[in-house]
Each structure stands twice: as C-alpha cells, then as structure tokens.
Enzyme design. Structure first.
Site, mmCIF file in Angstrom:
data_model
loop_
_atom_site.group_PDB
_atom_site.id
_atom_site.type_symbol
_atom_site.label_atom_id
_atom_site.label_comp_id
_atom_site.label_asym_id
_atom_site.label_seq_id
_atom_site.Cartn_x
_atom_site.Cartn_y
_atom_site.Cartn_z
ATOM 1 C CD GLU A 328 -20.099 -14.491 -2.558
ATOM 2 O OE1 GLU A 328 -20.382 -14.151 -1.394
ATOM 3 O OE2 GLU A 328 -19.903 -15.676 -2.889
ATOM 4 C CG ASP A 475 -14.888 -17.435 -6.120
ATOM 5 O OD1 ASP A 475 -14.390 -18.516 -6.508
ATOM 6 O OD2 ASP A 475 -15.723 -17.362 -5.198
ATOM 7 C CG ASN A 477 -16.973 -21.015 -7.109
ATOM 8 O OD1 ASN A 477 -16.660 -21.243 -5.944
ATOM 9 N ND2 ASN A 477 -17.884 -20.108 -7.435
#
Length: 590
Positions: A328, A475, A477
């Site tokens: 991100e 990440d 998730n």
C-alpha cells in the site's frame, strides 16, 4: 505521553499544507562562491543548452541552440553587459529630459581555452567545455559544464520534534551521498512584513548531514538547510531551503519506540534484517469511509499523510533493516517521500504500481549489503491468462464464468526481486512481495492468486537463481487457518477446504492445489495479530522463508497490547498504519 497532543492538534492545520518556500542563495557569503562561475548544461540529443551566470549582481539564464555559432552568444552577452539594463541596446533617455544619453561603451566578451580564444565559428555544444573561461570586460568566469545541480529541493511541510527531517532532493550530474547539507534553526521572530527572517546572524547552526532530528528545544523554530550538490570533488550552486512551518511538538511516544531497543545496530555479520509492512496508502486513509467507519477513533490530523509520514520514517529508520517489503505504497509517496528519505539511510528502492490504481508494492534494500540482480514482477491475473505455466489453473478458472470475471478484473501484483549478498556473493536471495485480494469472502480468489504466485516464484528460482534462498513477504489478507497459509506452509490444499466456497455457491471452485515449492516457515512465529482496527484484529501479514536456505536469528517483539490499544486501535496519533510491521533477523545457512 499525551502532554503535547493539544498543541499538535491545534497547530496541524498549518503542518499539513505540505508547502515550502525554496530560496536561491541571496547571502553574499554563499553567492561569492558562484559569482565567478558559468554553469552550462548541455545534454547530447537535446536541441538546446543553458548558460547561467551572475552579471552586475543579477542572475542571467540563457537558452540557446546547441548548433548555434559561439559568436552569436558572445555578442548577446556583450550587448547585455553594455546596456546594463537598458532597452534594446538603444541609448537611454533621462527621465527628466527627452534627450538621449551617450551610447553605452562596447564590452569585450570572449571565451578562452588555455589562454587562446575559442573560434567564434565553433558550435555552442563544442565551445563551452570544462577548462574554458568566459571574459566579460575585466571579469573572468570559470566554465563548468554539466556540473552537479539540484533539479528538486524541498523541505517537508510538517516538522515534529523527535522525528527525522529529510529534504526531498534530486541531483543532476552528481551523487546524493556526496552532497553537503548544513542545518540552521531560528526562533520564530518574523519580520514586520510577516516574511521569513532575513538577518543572517539570527540563524544558529544546528547540524550537518542529510537528516536532522529536531529536539524539544527546537519547538517553535523554523529550520533552514543549505545544500550543496556534489559529485566527488566537483560542486555546484548551493540551494537554501527555509521551512514555512515551525517545529511542532510530536506525540512524545510511539508504538515503535520499545521495539527500537532491539534494533539499535544493524544486523550482525552474516545477518540480514527483514521487514514486511502494510503502511496504509493515503488514497485509502483519506476516504470518508476511513474517517467515519473504519477509523472513527483516529483524529483527522493523525490520518493526514504529512503527520503519518513523520511517524513512518522514524519507525522504518529505527529498525535499521537490510530488506524492507512494503505494501500500500502510494505512487507519489514512493517517488516524492520514501525513496529520497530512505536513500539518506543507505537504502535503494524499487516500486511496482498496481494497474488502474495509485498504490503498489515497494522493496527497499541496503545497498552496502545487497545488490539487485534482476526483477520479475507480474500482475497475477495477466500472468494467469498469458503464461503457459498456469494453463491448468486457467482451464479450471474458465469453468466458472462468474469466478473468472471476478478474478480477471483484479490488479493484484507480485513483486519478485533477485539479490546477491555483497558479504558473500555465492549467496543469492529471491524475494517475493505481494498484497492479496482484500475481501473477507475472497478466500477462493486468494487461493488462486497464491497458486499463480507460487508457480511464478518457483520458475524464477529455477531459471534465474538456482539454489537461491527464498523469502516471501506481504499482506496476504489471510489468517493462519486459511487455505493460503495451508498451501504455503503445508504444500497442499484439498478440494474440500472451505475457502473454495467462501464467495458463495455461484463462485465455488473446488480443486486440489499443490505448491511447487517446499513448505515455508513463518519467520516471525505466531503473533496475536498484525492488523488491529475497531472491528477486527488478527494476523494477515507474514514473512515466510525457505528453511533450508535461511534460519531465524531474532524476532523483534511486537508492541504490547497496551501499547497498541493506548488510543483504542490503529492507526493512531502514535502509529501510522492499521497494520504492524513484522521485523526479524535472518542468516544464510552455510
């Protein structure tokens, strides 16, 4: 811990403006170094060159054709010098009488090399060389061709006590690591007009180097930095940058402070400190949903990028990692903030943006420790449809049109980099960095994405770096009981795993999925959580490694639960993201 927060919140309306005033040097102390120099920028393939110098106290900047004859430029300089600010070379008229004054005396202008005049028939691109001197009447200028110069120089708009300040610098014909920076501070005593202070004696020397960390004693002061571009022994015209904002009080304490006690030095000989961190993209932090639904407990100023970047830079710098895998990362944050700042700490970075989005993946590496050999980034959906490696998977995906349409519209990206260990060039390292699909009911999508990723990673290792050690960060998730983690750590996911039907019956895609790589190990063990927001906390982030190539020396402890929840949840005034960085020290196996 909270005693500075009222001041911080009250004054942040000025901090978040992210604007600085950039001044060319006006002090005689600095100008005297450059008054006797002509700076020429001439690039092969460009039609124009620039010629810059100081004449009669005024900066002159000439843009000329590279193929133009030198004589035409010298004549133009002579005319400018002769009329001394008059119009068009005509005789100047007195303001009191209309009678013309005497015509200006001609000025002799010539370009010499080793005492001999350069032919006025020579083209500009050949005439203006290092070692030549420009003579304007009795004045003599040394010519510097393609000398170091800043193409960008800017101070951050928000300055916090206790947090590092790095100017955003871009240098042409020079090296950032060679540049010289001198810092000054000034207590805020504005001039009557409200402008920046002008008395040189009021600026107090504060430090040297590309990074300055203001102290509590600097609160209320402006900062100034004088930056000189350099390339070895060559130097260019300095820039003076003065902050618009004054230094403000910081939060006083951050969640990373206790963790930094374990990273006071770089990893020991043979060690490799690795970090994985979703830093929360600004494009997501600034949405109405983020402010009102996801992070309503976080003060609006603490969601602003300028504030969060102060916290982030302090945190990243304090870990002293050799390899940083970030998710991100806004495109502008990488180019304008992260890359220039981390460069000052000895880190180079590479970036892969997500297609159709404004954020992506960044991998930074310590240039004294690792050398980048090659990159093999892919967009997973594109690789699925175009790479024969995934033909079996593609056939199964096409069997469910609803699922096919969903996964092929995603821009999830895998960043793959191959490095060489500079301490031992026989050690090669393949690093994967990714951020998988976010939806809580997207376990089936993430399984297919991970299947494509593992196939690609296995292919890169076999073809580009046989025998390389392997680290996979990101990440994901995915919680530890997910199909993704079972595939990575166990090597196989059965068709009965509940994630295959996580999207509902219409997206059901049951299959047995096997990893082409040996089972990987979670380097940071089993933390209680890596993501902590108001409505959820759990483990979503991982640093996986191939245990036959690497071993774990140390895992940097996570912040305590009391630290994480001191402001209810993340992000907060003391933590820049809704995720927590994973940090560990690894070592190559012999």
């Amino acid at each position: 811990m909270l005693k500075y927060l009222p001041t911080t919140s009250r004054l942040f309306s000025r901090c978040v403006a992210s604007v600085t005033r950039t001044f060319h040097l006006q002090s005689r102390r600095f100008l005297s170094r450059m008054d006797d120099r002509v700076v020429v920028r001439c690039i092969a393939g460009e039609p124009k060159l620039t010629i810059s110098f100081v004449l009669d106290g005024s900066h002159r900047h000439m843009l000329r054709d590279q193929t133009e004859e030198l004589g035409k430029v010298l004549l133009r300089i002579a005319n400018n010098a002769a009329r001394g600010g008059g119009q068009g070379g005509r005789a100047k008229k007195s303001k009191k009488s209309k009678a013309p004054q005497a015509a200006a005396e001609p000025v002799v202008v010539k370009l010499l090399y080793n005492g001999d005049a350069v032919s006025e028939d020579a083209e500009n691109c050949e005439a203006w060389q290092d070692g030549t001197t420009l003579h304007i009447g009795e004045m003599i200028y040394e010519v510097q061709r393609n000398g170091p110069s800043f193409t960008r120089a800017q101070l951050p708009g928000c300055l916090l006590a206790g947090f590092p300040v790095c100017p955003r610098l871009e240098v042409e014909f020079g090296r950032l690591e060679d540049c010289e920076l001198t810092w000054y501070k000034h207590e805020a005593t504005a001039s009557p007009a409200g402008d920046a202070p002008t008395k040189e004696a009021e600026w107090v020397p504060a430090g040297n180097g590309r990074v300055y960390v203001p102290s509590n004693l600097d609160i209320g002061s402006r900062l100034k930095v004088v930056a000189t571009p350099r390339d070895g022994a060559r130097s260019g015209p300095p820039k003076e940058l003065v902050s618009v904002a004054t230094v403000e009080a910081g939060p006083g304490w951050c969640t990373c402070d206790n963790r930094h006690a374990y990273t006071g030095r770089v990893a020991g000989p043979g060690g490799l400190r690795v970090l994985s961190y979703n830093i929360l993209a600004d494009v997501y932090a600034q949405t109405e949903m983020s402010r009102t639904v996801l992070y309503p407990y976080c003060p609006p100023y603490a969601l602003q990028l300028d504030y969060r970047f102060n916290l982030l830079l302090k945190e990243l710098a304090g870990y002293r990692a050799d390899l940083l895998c970030l998710q991100e990362v806004d495109t502008g944050v990488f180019s304008d903030s992260l890359a220039p700042a981390l460069d000052a700490y000895g880190l180079d970075g590479i970036f892969r943006v997500k297609e159709r989005q404004h954020e992506g993946l960044a991998t930074f590496y310590r240039r004294s420790r690792l050398r980048l050999l090659s990159r093999h980034d892919i967009m997973l959906s594109e690789a699925l449809t175009s790479d024969p490696l995934h033909s079996d998977m593609l056939e199964r995906v096409f069997a469910n049109p609803v699922f096919k349409d969903k996964i092929l519209h995603l821009s999830t990206t895998l960043q793959v980099s191959v490095f060489e260990d500079l301490n031992d060039p026989s050690n090669k390292l393949c690093v994967g960095n990714t951020h998988l699909y976010w939806h809580p009911k997207g376990g089936n999508v993430r399984l297919v994405q991970m299947g494509v990723a593992m196939q690609h990673l296995s292919h890169v290792i076999k073809q580009e770096a046989p025998g390389a050690a392997f680290i996979f960060c990101g990440d994901f998730n995915s919680t530890p009981d997910s199909g993704v983690c079972q595939l990575i750590q166990g090597g196989m996911v059965p068709d009965s795993h509940p994630d295959w039907v996580s999207g509902g019956p219409e997206e059901s895609l049951p299959m047995e999925l096997r990893s082409p790589l040996p089972p990987l190990l979670s380097a940071c063990g089993d933390p209680a959580y890596t993501n902590y927001v108001g409505g959820f906390h759990g483990v979503l982030d991982y640093v996986f490694l191939q245990p036959d190539g690497l071993e774990v020396d140390q895992v940097i402890p996570m912040p305590s639960h009391e630290e994480v929840t001191s402001h209810q949840a993340l992000p907060s005034v003391a933590h820049p993201s809704d995720h927590i960085a994973l940090v560990c020290d690894l070592r190559f196996r012999p």
